[in-house]
Structures are given as C-alpha cells and as structure tokens.
Design a protein around this motif. Structure first.
Motif, PDB file in Angstrom:
ATOM      1  N   ALA A 189      18.342  -0.922  15.359  1.00  0.00           N
ATOM      2  CA  ALA A 189      17.417  -1.964  14.911  1.00  0.00           C
ATOM      3  C   ALA A 189      16.583  -1.398  13.765  1.00  0.00           C
ATOM      4  O   ALA A 189      16.074  -0.282  13.843  1.00  0.00           O
ATOM      5  N   SER A 190      16.454  -2.154  12.698  1.00  0.00           N
ATOM      6  CA  SER A 190      15.705  -1.665  11.535  1.00  0.00           C
ATOM      7  C   SER A 190      14.939  -2.800  10.874  1.00  0.00           C
ATOM      8  O   SER A 190      15.297  -3.975  11.016  1.00  0.00           O
ATOM      9  N   VAL A 191      13.884  -2.438  10.172  1.00  0.00           N
ATOM     10  CA  VAL A 191      13.123  -3.397   9.384  1.00  0.00           C
ATOM     11  C   VAL A 191      12.660  -2.702   8.115  1.00  0.00           C
ATOM     12  O   VAL A 191      12.176  -1.573   8.144  1.00  0.00           O
ATOM     13  N   SER A 192      12.848  -3.365   6.995  1.00  0.00           N
ATOM     14  CA  SER A 192      12.463  -2.832   5.692  1.00  0.00           C
ATOM     15  C   SER A 192      11.448  -3.771   5.055  1.00  0.00           C
ATOM     16  O   SER A 192      11.656  -4.991   5.034  1.00  0.00           O
ATOM     17  N   CYS A 193      10.360  -3.202   4.549  1.00  0.00           N
ATOM     18  CA  CYS A 193       9.291  -4.019   3.962  1.00  0.00           C
ATOM     19  C   CYS A 193       8.889  -3.464   2.593  1.00  0.00           C
ATOM     20  O   CYS A 193       8.866  -2.247   2.389  1.00  0.00           O
ATOM     21  N   SER A 194       8.556  -4.354   1.697  1.00  0.00           N
ATOM     22  CA  SER A 194       7.984  -3.974   0.409  1.00  0.00           C
ATOM     23  C   SER A 194       6.529  -4.432   0.384  1.00  0.00           C
ATOM     24  O   SER A 194       6.179  -5.463   0.967  1.00  0.00           O
ATOM     25  N   MET A 195       5.690  -3.663  -0.291  1.00  0.00           N
ATOM     26  CA  MET A 195       4.264  -3.978  -0.345  1.00  0.00           C
ATOM     27  C   MET A 195       3.650  -3.329  -1.579  1.00  0.00           C
ATOM     28  O   MET A 195       4.248  -2.432  -2.191  1.00  0.00           O
ATOM     29  N   SER A 196       2.467  -3.776  -1.923  1.00  0.00           N
ATOM     30  CA  SER A 196       1.744  -3.216  -3.063  1.00  0.00           C
ATOM     31  C   SER A 196       0.380  -2.719  -2.612  1.00  0.00           C
ATOM     32  O   SER A 196      -0.342  -3.423  -1.896  1.00  0.00           O
ATOM     33  N   LEU A 197       0.029  -1.511  -3.051  1.00  0.00           N
ATOM     34  CA  LEU A 197      -1.280  -0.936  -2.755  1.00  0.00           C
ATOM     35  C   LEU A 197      -2.203  -1.223  -3.934  1.00  0.00           C
ATOM     36  O   LEU A 197      -1.958  -0.772  -5.055  1.00  0.00           O
ATOM     37  N   ASN A 198      -3.261  -1.978  -3.659  1.00  0.00           N
ATOM     38  CA  ASN A 198      -4.208  -2.354  -4.698  1.00  0.00           C
ATOM     39  C   ASN A 198      -5.404  -1.408  -4.648  1.00  0.00           C
ATOM     40  O   ASN A 198      -6.220  -1.461  -3.725  1.00  0.00           O
ATOM     41  N   LEU A 199      -5.501  -0.536  -5.640  1.00  0.00           N
ATOM     42  CA  LEU A 199      -6.585   0.448  -5.676  1.00  0.00           C
ATOM     43  C   LEU A 199      -7.910  -0.161  -6.153  1.00  0.00           C
ATOM     44  O   LEU A 199      -8.966   0.452  -5.967  1.00  0.00           O
ATOM     45  N   LYS A 200      -7.861  -1.344  -6.745  1.00  0.00           N
ATOM     46  CA  LYS A 200      -9.064  -1.958  -7.300  1.00  0.00           C
ATOM     47  C   LYS A 200      -9.676  -3.004  -6.362  1.00  0.00           C
ATOM     48  O   LYS A 200     -10.683  -3.612  -6.708  1.00  0.00           O
ATOM     49  N   SER A 201      -9.070  -3.197  -5.218  1.00  0.00           N
ATOM     50  CA  SER A 201      -9.558  -4.210  -4.296  1.00  0.00           C
ATOM     51  C   SER A 201      -9.691  -3.619  -2.901  1.00  0.00           C
ATOM     52  O   SER A 201      -8.991  -4.007  -1.976  1.00  0.00           O
ATOM     53  N   HIS A 202     -10.572  -2.632  -2.779  1.00  0.00           N
ATOM     54  CA  HIS A 202     -10.879  -2.011  -1.488  1.00  0.00           C
ATOM     55  C   HIS A 202      -9.629  -1.431  -0.824  1.00  0.00           C
ATOM     56  O   HIS A 202      -9.498  -1.455   0.400  1.00  0.00           O
ATOM     57  N   PHE A 203      -8.719  -0.950  -1.646  1.00  0.00           N
ATOM     58  CA  PHE A 203      -7.525  -0.256  -1.144  1.00  0.00           C
ATOM     59  C   PHE A 203      -6.719  -1.138  -0.191  1.00  0.00           C
ATOM     60  O   PHE A 203      -6.286  -0.714   0.875  1.00  0.00           O
ATOM     61  N   GLN A 204      -6.511  -2.364  -0.581  1.00  0.00           N
ATOM     62  CA  GLN A 204      -5.789  -3.292   0.275  1.00  0.00           C
ATOM     63  C   GLN A 204      -4.295  -3.291  -0.028  1.00  0.00           C
ATOM     64  O   GLN A 204      -3.861  -3.063  -1.158  1.00  0.00           O
ATOM     65  N   LEU A 205      -3.513  -3.568   1.038  1.00  0.00           N
ATOM     66  CA  LEU A 205      -2.086  -3.787   0.879  1.00  0.00           C
ATOM     67  C   LEU A 205      -1.848  -5.284   0.723  1.00  0.00           C
ATOM     68  O   LEU A 205      -2.415  -6.101   1.458  1.00  0.00           O
ATOM     69  N   GLN A 206      -1.014  -5.627  -0.235  1.00  0.00           N
ATOM     70  CA  GLN A 206      -0.752  -7.026  -0.512  1.00  0.00           C
ATOM     71  C   GLN A 206       0.742  -7.234  -0.811  1.00  0.00           C
ATOM     72  O   GLN A 206       1.493  -6.269  -0.936  1.00  0.00           O
ATOM     73  N   ASP A 207       1.118  -8.505  -0.882  1.00  0.00           N
ATOM     74  CA  ASP A 207       2.520  -8.876  -1.182  1.00  0.00           C
ATOM     75  C   ASP A 207       3.488  -8.237  -0.199  1.00  0.00           C
ATOM     76  O   ASP A 207       4.540  -7.703  -0.578  1.00  0.00           O
TER      77      ASP A 207
END
Length: 211
Positions: A189-207
C-alpha cells in the motif's frame, strides 16, 4: 362340491389381482442414467458458482492508505549565499491505513520519505505492525528534512529566495494478507503526495495533492 370349487377359484383369482397391483413398474436403465447426469451437472454448476463467489470475497486486496494531515515543525533556514544556503525542519504527519480484506494484513519495513528536486531529503521509519480484518489504524510519523542531503545548492538558494519550495512525500506499507493461515499474498500500500512549502506565510504547507 361344484360351488366349493368356484369359491376357491374366486379367492385365488382375487389374491392374484392384489399381488399384481402391488408390483411397481420398472424404470428403464437409460432413464436412470440420464437423471444421474442431470444431477451431476446441476451439482457441478452450483459448486462452481459458490466457489466463484467465495473467491471474489476472499481475494486479497491492497489496503487503502491515505495521508490525513501534515504539519511543519522546527523550521530553520539560511540564504546568505549560494554556498551556505540551508533548510532544516521536521514534518509531522498522520497516515490512515484501512484493511479491506477478510484476513489480517501484517506489514514490515513501512517508511515515509520526503523528496525535494527528485532527491530524498528525509526519511522516517514506521516499522512493522498487524492490521486485523476489516480494521483501520491511524499512524503518526515524523520525518526530519535536512538540506545537506540535496546536492543542487543553487536551486535551493533560488527557491528560498522565491519563498516556495516544492516537496513530495511517499509512504509505503509492504506486507502479506493472511486468511485462515492458508492464503498469503504480498501487497504494498502506498500514497504519494505533492505539496509546496511557503516560507512567506508562517511556514505553511499548501497545494497538497495525493494519489
């Protein structure tokens, strides 16, 4: 005397009639054989249908794996120049694994990795576990991300300047589905995810997008 003889004869004739009517008619051998063939074919068809339904029910399936959430902890980065750019952080995630089988799923060497620019920059060891039939479990994992594992320092510097780092996560659970100590089938069983680390917005993960 003549009357006595007639009475005896009538009684004998009457007994013969009763014996004749009590005899069952014989069934031809060919008809019996045909019925046996029909019963055999019908039994075979019913058994095949039951076996097919049983095989579809107990057929080993790959457990469902999902990323429930992920957050950033202890993020530190520098970008003084290309040579000394760095980024370190810890990703805390929760994985949800559901065993849809009628047998248990025993997994070993489960891992969670974080990739940046196609290179592994962090890896968390989940280890082994046992999931009962039709059961679900939430598993927490921490992955320490270190930029020194990434060879392209120029790209790291550019991405830090832009404020966006594109990351990818990959989790795998490899193990065997077991049913009544008889059926064993290797499944991953596997799961692959893409995400973006936003350094200018309180270090949030988005997308965050998973598949």
């Amino acid at each position: 005397m003549a009357e006595d003889n007639q009475i005896v004869q009538l009684k004998l004739n009457s007994r013969n009639d009763e014996e004749f009517t009590a005899v069952n008619p014989r069934i031809p051998r060919r008809e019996k054989t045909n019925k046996c063939v029909v019963y055999f074919l019908a039994g075979t068809a019913i058994f095949s249908a039951i076996f097919l339904a049983f095989a579809l029910v107990v057929r080993p399936r790959t457990p469902d794996l999902e990323l429930s959430f992920v957050s950033v902890k202890n993020l530190v980065y520098t970008n003084n120049n290309v040579s000394f750019s760095s980024l370190n952080m810890t990703l805390e995630a929760e994985l949800s694994i559901r065993n849809t089988n009628f047998g248990s799923f025993k997994f070993e060497n489960a891992t969670a990795s974080v990739l940046y620019g196609g290179q592994t920059v962090g890896k968390g060891i989940i280890g082994e576990g046992l999931l009962k039939a039709r059961d679900k479990e939430n598993i927490k994992v921490k992955v320490d991300v270190r930029s020194y594992r990434f060879s392209d320092t120029e790209k790291l510097s550019r991405d830090i300047d832009s404020g966006i780092l594109k990351l990818q996560s990959l989790a795998k659970f490899s193990g065997k589905v077991q049913w009544l100590q008889i059926v064993e089938k290797l499944k991953t069983a596997s799961v692959s995810c893409s995400m973006s680390l936003n350094l200018k917005s309180h270090f949030q993960l988005q997308d965050l997008i998973c598949s």
